[in-house]
Each structure stands twice: as structure tokens, then as C-alpha cells.
Design a protein around this motif. Structure first.
Motif, PDB file in Angstrom:
ATOM      1  N   ASP A   1       7.499  20.545 -20.511  1.00 37.80           N
ATOM      2  CA  ASP A   1       8.441  20.593 -19.635  1.00 37.80           C
ATOM      3  C   ASP A   1       7.750  19.959 -18.114  1.00 37.80           C
ATOM      4  N   GLY A   2       6.067  20.513 -17.588  1.00 34.95           N
ATOM      5  CA  GLY A   2       5.207  20.234 -16.947  1.00 34.95           C
ATOM      6  C   GLY A   2       5.442  18.316 -16.619  1.00 34.95           C
ATOM      7  N   TYR A   3       4.705  17.931 -17.666  1.00 33.92           N
ATOM      8  CA  TYR A   3       4.004  16.667 -17.713  1.00 33.92           C
ATOM      9  C   TYR A   3       5.255  15.728 -17.838  1.00 33.92           C
ATOM     10  N   LYS A   4       6.795  16.297 -18.488  1.00 29.90           N
ATOM     11  CA  LYS A   4       8.123  15.362 -17.844  1.00 29.90           C
ATOM     12  C   LYS A   4       7.828  15.454 -17.063  1.00 29.90           C
ATOM     13  N   ALA A   5       7.881  16.912 -15.969  1.00 30.85           N
ATOM     14  CA  ALA A   5       8.481  16.434 -14.485  1.00 30.85           C
ATOM     15  C   ALA A   5       7.622  15.060 -13.796  1.00 30.85           C
ATOM     16  N   GLN A   6       6.117  15.625 -14.084  1.00 31.17           N
ATOM     17  CA  GLN A   6       4.668  14.932 -14.072  1.00 31.17           C
ATOM     18  C   GLN A   6       5.161  12.770 -13.709  1.00 31.17           C
ATOM     19  N   ALA A   7       5.427  13.067 -14.994  1.00 29.86           N
ATOM     20  CA  ALA A   7       7.129  11.176 -15.904  1.00 29.86           C
ATOM     21  C   ALA A   7       7.772  10.854 -15.036  1.00 29.86           C
ATOM     22  N   LYS A   8       8.465  11.877 -14.104  1.00 31.17           N
ATOM     23  CA  LYS A   8       9.911  11.614 -13.543  1.00 31.17           C
ATOM     24  C   LYS A   8       9.744  11.132 -12.390  1.00 31.17           C
ATOM     25  N   ALA A   9       8.942  11.934 -12.135  1.00 30.98           N
ATOM     26  CA  ALA A   9       8.142  12.004 -10.459  1.00 30.98           C
ATOM     27  C   ALA A   9       7.321  10.427 -10.036  1.00 30.98           C
ATOM     28  N   VAL A  10       6.615  10.338 -11.515  1.00 25.22           N
ATOM     29  CA  VAL A  10       5.804   8.332 -11.317  1.00 25.22           C
ATOM     30  C   VAL A  10       6.519   7.210 -11.605  1.00 25.22           C
ATOM     31  N   ALA A  11       7.910   7.877 -12.385  1.00 19.75           N
ATOM     32  CA  ALA A  11       8.176   7.022 -12.549  1.00 19.75           C
ATOM     33  C   ALA A  11       9.384   6.788 -11.603  1.00 19.75           C
ATOM     34  N   ALA A  12       9.919   7.646 -10.868  1.00 20.63           N
ATOM     35  CA  ALA A  12      10.607   7.336  -9.573  1.00 20.63           C
ATOM     36  C   ALA A  12       9.730   6.641  -8.522  1.00 20.63           C
ATOM     37  N   ALA A  13       8.855   6.710  -8.179  1.00 24.54           N
ATOM     38  CA  ALA A  13       7.492   6.052  -7.660  1.00 24.54           C
ATOM     39  C   ALA A  13       7.477   4.764  -8.040  1.00 24.54           C
TER      40      ALA A  13
ATOM     41  N   ARG B   1       4.186  -6.979 -10.047  1.00 21.55           N
ATOM     42  CA  ARG B   1       5.601  -6.062 -10.393  1.00 21.55           C
ATOM     43  C   ARG B   1       6.426  -6.600 -11.587  1.00 21.55           C
ATOM     44  N   GLY B   2       5.956  -7.206 -12.491  1.00 25.70           N
ATOM     45  CA  GLY B   2       6.196  -7.347 -13.834  1.00 25.70           C
ATOM     46  C   GLY B   2       6.011  -6.181 -14.368  1.00 25.70           C
ATOM     47  N   THR B   3       4.527  -6.115 -14.303  1.00 20.33           N
ATOM     48  CA  THR B   3       4.254  -5.249 -15.148  1.00 20.33           C
ATOM     49  C   THR B   3       4.590  -3.590 -14.880  1.00 20.33           C
ATOM     50  N   LEU B   4       4.360  -3.449 -13.381  1.00 22.51           N
ATOM     51  CA  LEU B   4       4.956  -2.423 -13.066  1.00 22.51           C
ATOM     52  C   LEU B   4       6.547  -1.870 -14.115  1.00 22.51           C
ATOM     53  N   THR B   5       7.104  -2.630 -13.474  1.00 21.11           N
ATOM     54  CA  THR B   5       8.611  -2.127 -14.379  1.00 21.11           C
ATOM     55  C   THR B   5       8.513  -1.779 -15.763  1.00 21.11           C
TER      56      THR B   5
ATOM     57  N   LEU C   1       1.106  -0.779  -0.326  1.00 27.33           N
ATOM     58  CA  LEU C   1       0.104  -0.119   0.021  1.00 27.33           C
ATOM     59  C   LEU C   1       1.265   1.595  -0.288  1.00 27.33           C
ATOM     60  N   THR C   2       1.990   1.593   1.053  1.00 30.30           N
ATOM     61  CA  THR C   2       2.623   2.204   1.340  1.00 30.30           C
ATOM     62  C   THR C   2       3.637   2.856  -0.779  1.00 30.30           C
ATOM     63  N   GLY C   3       3.947   1.440  -1.205  1.00 29.71           N
ATOM     64  CA  GLY C   3       4.568   1.888  -2.612  1.00 29.71           C
ATOM     65  C   GLY C   3       3.501   1.991  -3.866  1.00 29.71           C
ATOM     66  N   SER C   4       2.139   1.896  -3.632  1.00 31.98           N
ATOM     67  CA  SER C   4       1.222   1.779  -4.402  1.00 31.98           C
ATOM     68  C   SER C   4       0.565   3.010  -4.061  1.00 31.98           C
ATOM     69  N   ASN C   5      -0.104   3.912  -3.139  1.00 34.32           N
ATOM     70  CA  ASN C   5      -0.631   5.381  -3.194  1.00 34.32           C
ATOM     71  C   ASN C   5       0.429   6.000  -3.272  1.00 34.32           C
TER      72      ASN C   5
ATOM     73  N   ASP D   1      10.001   3.096  -9.705  1.00 35.22           N
ATOM     74  CA  ASP D   1      10.616   2.710  -9.050  1.00 35.22           C
ATOM     75  C   ASP D   1      10.764   1.210  -7.317  1.00 35.22           C
ATOM     76  N   THR D   2      10.489   2.795  -7.063  1.00 38.62           N
ATOM     77  CA  THR D   2      10.298   1.893  -5.286  1.00 38.62           C
ATOM     78  C   THR D   2       9.438   1.449  -4.901  1.00 38.62           C
ATOM     79  N   HIS D   3       8.447   1.514  -5.550  1.00 36.38           N
ATOM     80  CA  HIS D   3       6.927   0.708  -5.523  1.00 36.38           C
ATOM     81  C   HIS D   3       7.808  -0.415  -6.021  1.00 36.38           C
ATOM     82  N   VAL D   4       8.165  -1.213  -7.326  1.00 38.40           N
ATOM     83  CA  VAL D   4       8.465  -2.386  -7.849  1.00 38.40           C
ATOM     84  C   VAL D   4       9.950  -3.085  -6.311  1.00 38.40           C
TER      85      VAL D   4
END
Length: 295
Positions: free
Chosen positions: A202-214, A234-238, A177-181, A216-219
């Protein structure tokens, strides 16, 4: 928006009105009036100032759920009620009131975070419950009030039972839940105010970067959880994380759109239902989330 104002006691008023009426009615009506008086007395005895709300309190608003509030009725959580306080925090003290919009912005940012500490699995919330908050008014701010009470409140009707699920979670459930949230918080907290990527690449790319980082932590968190369905997720989210990274590094809007389509589909909540079932978590996608991905 739900806001606070100074307390006004209502104690005793329903009892007096009911007892004055008893002398003019028959025995059955007297019995009904006494029962009504008892109910009224219990309601009044439960009245509390909005300033006294604590995390975990179940309550019924006095008057309309939204607007300036003076008191609430505190009730046992196993009784039907309209709301429960699921988090509290204090706004940093300042010399001037930041205005209704300023206070609301702070509450909008902080209340989802505080609420998830108390009720991490938002899928398990009763149907029709939404996040509200009590905040200072300009008048209460002048007296030193800085408190914000975050609540889950039924938009219609009531619900029963406490929403406090954090303490009962198993370690693997909490990790999931911590990772998914965090993934969905990164998505919505960084949403651009413009509808077209071309107007804010640039704003959309910043959003994408934040989601990608989250992601990675979730996986990484999911690596330590056993289960066939968790492994599939895990494979789907990777794969999804890879697409979000492509979007974050897009050289132009067209490239971003191509990556974003697969990236967004990759975090469709429906893809996590089987893993949630395996972990013993709620498996019904909330209506508002289902609508977003259905469109």
C-alpha cells in the motif's frame, strides 16, 4: 544538524592580540602583523548572530559547520564562502520543544521546498554543496526562537557567487523546473521505509500514485513549451506516467514490480539532458542522482 544558540560577541579580540605582538618584531614582521590585524578586524566586523541571518546572506561558519552555532561571518557573495542562506521559515509555535528529532523532521521536510524557490535548478549548484539548516535549540526555544534558516553549504572548501537563480529564469525554464522538481519530490517524499514491496504494498502504491500525479502536471506544463527535445521528453514522461499509474493500481507485489521497473527507468534524469540543453539549463546530472539510476 546545525543549530542555534544565544549570541556571544567576539569583536576586537584578534586586533588586540596582533597589536600586542608588534613591538617585539622587525619591520617586515610588523607589516605582516598589521596585515593580519586588518584581516582579523575585517573578520570580526563581519560577525553576526545566527538569529540575524536572512535569505540571500553568504557566510562562513564560526567554528565547525555543524553543531551549536553562536555567530557566523557574513561576506559578500562574490567572495569565497562556505554557505548561503536560501530560505527561511518559522516553526508553528507550541508550548513544548518538539525535541531535536522533531525540529529536524520539520526542517528536512520544509528546507528542500524553500531552497527550490531560491535556487530551482539543483543541477546548477556548485559541486559538493549540500542542504543544511540552522534550527532552534531547547534553550533558544524557551526564549521564543522558532526560526529555521535553510542553507546550501560546501561540505569541503568554498564556492563563489550567489545561488539566487529564480529571478533570472525565463518562463519556460521556470515551468520546466517546477514540474521536474515536483516529480522527484513526490518520489522521495513518499518513499516507503521498507525495502521490500511485499512488506508495504500500500505504501509503494501510494508513492506511485503521487509520482503519476506529479508527472501528469509536469507533462501538461511541457505542452506549452516549444522544442523538438522537449517534445521527445514529453512523450517519454507521458509513457512513464502510464507505468506509474499501473504500479499504483497493482493488485499484488509481482504486478507492481513489473510496472515499477519501467516507471522508474522512465524518469531517469539522463533522459532529460537534451531537453535541458534546449532550454538553456544545466545539463550535468548531479552525482547522487546519477548513482541512484546507475544502480
Amino acid at each position: 544538524m546545525t543549530v542555534c544558540s544565544p549570541y556571544r560577541s567576539l569583536r576586537g579580540i584578534p586586533v588586540v592580540v596582533a597589536l600586542l605582538a608588534i613591538g617585539a618584531v622587525g619591520c617586515s614582521d610588523v607589516s605582516d602583523a598589521v596585515d593580519s590585524a586588518k584581516d582579523g578586524a575585517k573578520t570580526v566586523a563581519r560577525q553576526r548572530s545566527v538569529f540575524s541571518l536572512d535569505t540571500g546572506d553568504c557566510y562562513n561558519p564560526t567554528g565547525k559547520a555543524e553543531g551549536t552555532a553562536y555567530t557566523v561571518e557574513i561576506v559578500p557573495c562574490d567572495e569565497a564562502h562556505e554557505g548561503q542562506v536560501v530560505g527561511e521559515f518559522a516553526i508553528d509555535k507550541g508550548k513544548e520543544y518538539p525535541g531535536d528529532d522533531g525540529v529536524s523532521k520539520v526542517a528536512d521536510d520544509r528546507c528542500p521546498v524553500e531552497a527550490q524557490k531560491y535556487a530551482p535548478d539543483t543541477w546548477a549548484l556548485p559541486k559538493g554543496v549540500a542542504l543544511f539548516y540552522y534550527t532552534p535549540t531547547a534553550e533558544s526555544w524557551a526564549t521564543g526562537d522558532r526560526s529555521v534558516s535553510c542553507t546550501y553549504t560546501a561540505e569541503k572548501g568554498t564556492f563563489s557567487g550567489s545561488l539566487d537563480t529564480a529571478k533570472s529564469l525565463k518562463p519556460e525554464q521556470n515551468t520546466y523546473l517546477t514540474g521536474s522538481n515536483a516529480v522527484y519530490e513526490a518520489l522521495w517524499a513518499n518513499q516507503s521505509e521498507t525495502e521490500a514491496v511485499e512488506d508495504d504494498l500500500d505504501g509503494y502504491k501510494a508513492q506511485a500514485k503521487a509520482v503519476a500525479a506529479a508527472l501528469d502536471t509536469h507533462v501538461t506544463g511541457l505542452d506549452g513549451i516549444e522544442g523538438a527535445e522537449v517534445g521527445k521528453l514529453r512523450g517519454t514522461l507521458t509513457k512513464a506516467a502510464g507505468n506509474w499509474k499501473k504500479a499504483a493500481n497493482a493488485a499484488d507485489a509481482d504486478t507492481f514490480y513489473i510496472a515499477y521497473d519501467s516507471a522508474f527507468t522512465g524518469i531517469d534524469p539522463n533522459k532529460s539532458v537534451a531537453a535541458r540543453k534546449e532550454l538553456g539549463l544545466a545539463t550535468t546530472v548531479p552525482a547522487d542522482e546519477a548513482e541512484v539510476w546507475a544502480g
